[in-house]
Design an enzyme around this catalytic site. Structure first.
Site, PDB file in Angstrom:
ATOM      1  N   ALA A  25      28.647  48.460  49.561  1.00 28.94           N
ATOM      2  CA  ALA A  25      28.894  49.873  49.282  1.00 28.94           C
ATOM      3  C   ALA A  25      29.797  49.938  48.050  1.00 28.94           C
ATOM      4  CB  ALA A  25      29.575  50.505  50.485  1.00 28.94           C
ATOM      5  N   GLY A  62      27.248  46.297  52.602  1.00 27.81           N
ATOM      6  CA  GLY A  62      26.130  47.229  52.639  1.00 27.81           C
ATOM      7  C   GLY A  62      24.882  46.649  51.984  1.00 27.81           C
ATOM      8  N   GLU A  77      23.366  44.648  54.633  1.00 29.34           N
ATOM      9  CA  GLU A  77      22.878  45.601  55.644  1.00 29.34           C
ATOM     10  C   GLU A  77      21.572  46.246  55.194  1.00 29.34           C
ATOM     11  OE1 GLU A  77      26.778  47.608  55.801  1.00 29.34           O
ATOM     12  OE2 GLU A  77      26.541  47.537  57.975  1.00 29.34           O
ATOM     13  N   GLU A  87      33.255  43.066  55.197  1.00 25.63           N
ATOM     14  CA  GLU A  87      33.983  44.323  55.427  1.00 25.63           C
ATOM     15  C   GLU A  87      35.357  44.110  56.045  1.00 25.63           C
ATOM     16  OE1 GLU A  87      30.773  43.932  55.782  1.00 25.63           O
ATOM     17  OE2 GLU A  87      29.670  45.731  55.205  1.00 25.63           O
TER      18      GLU A  87
HETATM   19  N1  3HC Z   1      32.142  48.353  44.809  1.00 22.86           N
HETATM   20  C1  3HC Z   1      32.621  48.730  43.616  1.00 22.86           C
HETATM   21  N2  3HC Z   1      32.942  47.859  42.639  1.00 22.86           N
HETATM   22  C2  3HC Z   1      32.769  46.556  42.900  1.00 22.86           C
HETATM   23  C3  3HC Z   1      32.283  46.091  44.128  1.00 22.86           C
HETATM   24  C4  3HC Z   1      31.947  47.057  45.112  1.00 22.86           C
HETATM   25  N3  3HC Z   1      31.456  46.722  46.303  1.00 22.86           N
HETATM   26  N4  3HC Z   1      32.232  44.751  44.096  1.00 22.86           N
HETATM   27  C5  3HC Z   1      32.660  44.383  42.883  1.00 22.86           C
HETATM   28  N5  3HC Z   1      32.989  45.465  42.162  1.00 22.86           N
HETATM   29  C6  3HC Z   1      33.463  45.500  40.769  1.00 22.86           C
HETATM   30  C7  3HC Z   1      34.810  44.834  40.618  1.00 22.86           C
HETATM   31  O1  3HC Z   1      35.852  45.748  40.888  1.00 22.86           O
HETATM   32  C8  3HC Z   1      34.760  44.400  39.181  1.00 22.86           C
HETATM   33  O2  3HC Z   1      34.987  45.545  38.402  1.00 22.86           O
HETATM   34  P1  3HC Z   1      35.783  45.415  37.016  1.00 22.86           P
HETATM   35  O3  3HC Z   1      34.998  44.477  36.175  1.00 22.86           O
HETATM   36  O4  3HC Z   1      35.873  46.816  36.532  1.00 22.86           O
HETATM   37  O5  3HC Z   1      37.124  44.830  37.424  1.00 22.86           O
HETATM   38  C9  3HC Z   1      33.302  44.021  38.965  1.00 22.86           C
HETATM   39  O6  3HC Z   1      32.577  44.679  40.017  1.00 22.86           O
HETATM   40  C10 3HC Z   1      33.043  42.537  39.035  1.00 22.86           C
HETATM   41  O7  3HC Z   1      33.619  42.034  40.210  1.00 22.86           O
HETATM   42  P2  3HC Z   1      34.366  40.632  40.234  1.00 22.86           P
HETATM   43  O8  3HC Z   1      35.321  40.535  39.115  1.00 22.86           O
HETATM   44  O9  3HC Z   1      34.892  40.469  41.617  1.00 22.86           O
HETATM   45  O10 3HC Z   1      33.163  39.640  39.951  1.00 22.86           O
HETATM   46  P3  3HC Z   1      32.818  38.237  40.599  1.00 22.86           P
HETATM   47  O11 3HC Z   1      31.572  37.812  39.975  1.00 22.86           O
HETATM   48  O12 3HC Z   1      34.000  37.362  40.600  1.00 22.86           O
HETATM   49  O13 3HC Z   1      32.517  38.567  42.150  1.00 22.86           O
HETATM   50  C11 3HC Z   1      31.525  39.687  44.003  1.00 22.86           C
HETATM   51  C12 3HC Z   1      31.426  39.355  42.505  1.00 22.86           C
HETATM   52  C13 3HC Z   1      31.384  38.404  44.840  1.00 22.86           C
HETATM   53  C14 3HC Z   1      30.414  40.638  44.345  1.00 22.86           C
HETATM   54  C15 3HC Z   1      32.928  40.316  44.296  1.00 22.86           C
HETATM   55  O14 3HC Z   1      33.135  41.367  43.388  1.00 22.86           O
HETATM   56  C16 3HC Z   1      33.079  40.880  45.673  1.00 22.86           C
HETATM   57  O15 3HC Z   1      33.374  40.146  46.605  1.00 22.86           O
HETATM   58  N6  3HC Z   1      32.893  42.212  45.805  1.00 22.86           N
HETATM   59  C17 3HC Z   1      33.165  42.901  47.025  1.00 22.86           C
HETATM   60  C18 3HC Z   1      32.032  42.744  48.001  1.00 22.86           C
HETATM   61  C19 3HC Z   1      32.324  43.512  49.247  1.00 22.86           C
HETATM   62  O16 3HC Z   1      33.401  43.469  49.809  1.00 22.86           O
HETATM   63  N7  3HC Z   1      31.299  44.243  49.738  1.00 22.86           N
HETATM   64  C20 3HC Z   1      31.448  45.027  50.908  1.00 22.86           C
HETATM   65  C21 3HC Z   1      31.875  46.405  50.535  1.00 22.86           C
HETATM   66  S1  3HC Z   1      32.224  47.419  51.956  1.00 22.86           S
HETATM   67  C22 3HC Z   1      30.695  47.897  52.497  1.00 22.86           C
HETATM   68  O17 3HC Z   1      29.690  47.469  51.986  1.00 22.86           O
HETATM   69  C23 3HC Z   1      30.701  48.894  53.612  1.00 22.86           C
HETATM   70  C24 3HC Z   1      29.358  48.992  54.275  1.00 22.86           C
HETATM   71  O18 3HC Z   1      29.332  48.238  55.456  1.00 22.86           O
HETATM   72  C25 3HC Z   1      29.048  50.411  54.624  1.00 22.86           C
END
Ligand code: 3HC
Length: 659
Positions: free
Chosen positions: A63, A102, A105, A125
């Site tokens: 998400a 997400g 998912e 999450e």
């Molecule tokens: N939403 C918004 N922005 C995100 C994002 C997300 N889910 N994931 C990454 N970004 C952004 C980062 O903030 C960063 O932005 P910036 O360049 O402006 O700083 C950019 O994307 C690149 O991210 P990274 O620097 O972390 O890049 P990496 O290549 O090192 O890592 C990644 C990529 C493994 C995808 C890492 O970013 C990550 O772990 N992201 C989070 C994933 C996550 O937690 N997903 C679950 C979200 S909650 C959810 O999905 C709820 C659902 O169940 C309803």
């Protein structure tokens, strides 16, 4: 169809492509585009199967976290995924990069899932204080079984495609570079054989005694491990619903639990630290981003720090040379590194091939002359200014002109070290934390002379080394140790007021710290801080300043290594116990200093300790030693075992209204 989601057709197959850089997060535009495209494919009579694929570096990584905390925008993800799940035509998710949260998912709501063998999947999450909120806790147990789902969801860990295939999350992995072509082949074969797979929402998980036993076992384990963090236990509650409730009800409950988590202080803190870590890695606008590549490194000094730092380089495939003063010490250092790699292999953290390759990258020498072609040299010698200045003078003579020269000092004046070099612009600090190959934190310390090239090279390298890298300025203790020192000082003051080391430590552990401050001092050696304080050019004019620790050091009670410190250590088992003589020794000195003795409740101890960190943090920011409050949170969470779910001391202090 919109700007971020598009649809194309090839014969009987529709291809829906998401293109929402950088990580294809499920923003409102992606959700609505996806819904539109699926509806379009469904209404096209010529289409028999749908492929969902992403462009760029990854499949959907979750998400859009930046939308959290704001009023949710329609269409909501669970509703979009219900459309996918109920779709009359089979959808195949084709994944590359990291399919997370997400994103996974979404794939779970599709009928089939294939992935590149390099892909990773996960439901992280809980690391954001949330639970999967778009069906993950209901669909994953049905697809992968209860045990695998509990493992993935409550830990938030990412797993490689091969493991996901074993768990039954994936139907196929491909080594073919062209993922779309592989997905097309898969779709054609599936259509030829006939799509016989049931929708996930139509499947059931049995409320059997076996499943109940698995859930009970996980509950016991999680309660032991949680240490204050709420979301893994909430996730468990939701997974239980996959067994005891029909799918639709389980989904509804999951949404309620997800929304409750979203509003929690823990999730706010964890989301804060997620963005803080990424912001810390960015250069300030005033520094031009012109990083050079580092192809070779050398470490001066093969002690504990030097060995750990050398391993950091070998771990990312950069050849590294350890420099020692004589052959015996060098042999000891190289043997110690080899031992650590062997241990990691036995523990299954690396395989034998990795052990061999990493060790082959570590070489040694006793000559600075052997560093003529090295790109980066990190000095990790004895903490003494003159020793370091003489090493840097020698490096200046032997290294190539564009080599970067770094010091791993934890508190000495880097400008004074740099003045031993003809071009101080290439000198900076690279402050690793012990053990360097394990601890995530790295402080890059610049002086006013350090060049933008050297800074940007080190910030980029820090990320490549897998470190949480924070740029700080030169000043006694930089940012990390200086703040830790303020925390330690408050702890020492509290000991003088009559609180026992065990009570102080327990209060901070109950607050969520990995270890108590007195136990940390005993472990690292009370003489280390004592010696550093002796070298502080501007010690505070306060007779109570670190008095208990100095008193113990003066008596030769140096902590674990001398069998006695704030605690007494059993010589056979190493078990720590309270030491009434030490407590009395400290109280005696407190009486001499006229410090009132009192009984401090745990809550007061905790608040005083955190307030002390935050106050020092504000001073560090005011002096320009650190750039942002959130950088200081990154330091504490990654360097000192500060509970991540509290977001760091500055975030906590802000939420408490102290700042
Ligand atoms: N939403 C918004 N922005 C995100 C994002 C997300 N889910 N994931 C990454 N970004 C952004 C980062 O903030 C960063 O932005 P910036 O360049 O402006 O700083 C950019 O994307 C690149 O991210 P990274 O620097 O972390 O890049 P990496 O290549 O090192 O890592 C990644 C990529 C493994 C995808 C890492 O970013 C990550 O772990 N992201 C989070 C994933 C996550 O937690 N997903 C679950 C979200 S909650 C959810 O999905 C709820 C659902 O169940 C309803």
């Amino acid at each position: 169809m919109n700007q971020v989601v598009s649809i194309a057709t090839e014969g009987q197959i529709a291809i829906i492509t998401i293109d929402n850089p950088p990580v294809n997060a499920l923003s409102q535009a992606v959700r609505s585009g996806l819904l539109e495209c699926v509806n379009e494919a469904v209404s096209d009579r010529n289409i028999h199967a749908i492929i969902l694929i992403c462009t760029g570096r990854t499949f959907i990584a979750g998400a859009d976290i930046s939308e959290f905390g704001q009023p949710p925008l329609e269409p909501f993800l669970p509703d979009v995924l219900e459309t996918l799940d109920n779709c009359s035509k089979p959808i195949i998710a084709a994944m590359h990069g990291t399919a997370l949260g997400g994103g996974l998912e979404t794939a779970l709501a599709c009928r089939y899932r294939i992935a590149l063998d390099s892909a990773r999947i996960g439901l992280p999450e809980v690391t954001l204080g949330l639970i999967p909120g778009a069906g993950g806790t209901q669909r994953l147990p049905r697809i992968a079984g209860l045990a695998s789902a509990l493992d993935l969801i409550t830990s938030g860990r990412h797993v490689a495609a091969k493991e996901a295939l074993r768990m039954g999350v994936l139907d196929q992995i491909t080594t073919q570079e062209d993922l779309l072509a592989a997905a097309m082949d898969f779709a054609r074969q599936m259509l030829a054989a006939g799509d016989s797979r049931q929708r996930i929402s139509a499947t059931r998980l049995e409320d059997s005694s076996e499943n109940r036993a698995i859930l009970a076992d996980w509950e016991t384990r999680l309660r032991k491990k949680a240490r204050g963090q709420e979301s893994p236990l909430v996730a468990l509650e939701s997974i239980k619903n996959a067994v005891r409730l029909p799918f639709a009800e389980g989904l509804e409950k999951e949404r309620e639990l997800f929304m409750a988590c979203m509003g929690s202080a823990q999730s706010r803190a964890l989301r804060h630290i997620f963005f803080a870590e990424r912001a810390a890695a960015k250069l300030p606008a005033s520094i031009a981003d012109a990083p050079a590549d580092i192809h070779s490194a050398a470490i001066i000094g093969g002690g504990t720090m030097g060995r750990g730092i050398a391993m950091c380089f070998a771990n990312i495939n950069i050849p590294v040379k350890v420099i020692e003063t004589d052959q015996d010490r060098l042999a000891q250092a190289l043997e110690a590194i080899e031992r650590t790699y062997r241990k990691m292999t036995v523990q299954g953290r690396i395989n034998e091939d990795q052990q061999r390759r990493r060790m082959a990258l570590v070489t040694g020498s006793c000559e600075h002359a052997s560093l003529a072609q090295t790109d980066l040299v990190i000095e990790a010698a004895f903490e003494n200014l003159e020793v370091k200045r003489s090493i840097f003078g020698s490096l200046d003579r032997h290294c190539k002109a564009d080599a970067i020269l770094a010091t791993n000092t934890s508190y000495l004046d880097i400008e004074a070290i740099a003045s031993a070099v003809s071009e101080p612009s290439r000198v900076l600090g690279m402050h690793f934390f012990s053990p360097a190959h394990i601890m995530k934190l790295l402080e890059v310390v610049r002086t006013p002379q350090t060049s933008a090239g050297a800074i940007s090279t080190m910030m980029k390298l820090g990320k490549a080394l897998g470190k949480r890298t924070v740029l700080v300025g030169n000043g006694f203790g930089f940012a990390a140790n200086r703040m830790y020192s303020a925390y330690g000082r408050e702890g020492q003051q509290i000991l003088l007021e009559g609180v026992t080391p065990a009570h102080l430590d327990q209060a901070m552990k109950n607050w969520g710290m990995a270890m108590g401050p007195a136990a940390v001092l005993d472990m690292s050696g009370i003489d280390i801080g004592y010696n550093a304080r002796q070298q502080n050019p501007h010690p505070p004019d306060d007779p109570c300043y670190f008095r208990p620790a100095d008193l113990l050091a003066e008596h030769g009670y140096l902590g674990r290594k001398s069998g006695r410190g704030f605690y007494r250590y059993d010589p056979n088992t190493g078990q720590a116990s309270e030491d009434l003589e030490i407590i009395e020794l400290i109280r005696g000195d407190a009486r001499r200093l006229g410090v009132d003795q009192r009984d401090l409740p745990e809550h007061d101890i905790q608040q005083r300790m955190i307030r002390a960190i935050a106050t020092e943090g504000e001073a560090i920011l005011a002096e320009g030693i650190a750039g942002k409050r959130s950088d200081l949170d990154v330091i504490w969470v990654n360097g000192y075992g500060f509970p991540r779910w509290r977001g760091g001391p500055m975030h906590y202090a802000t939420e408490m209204g102290w700042l």
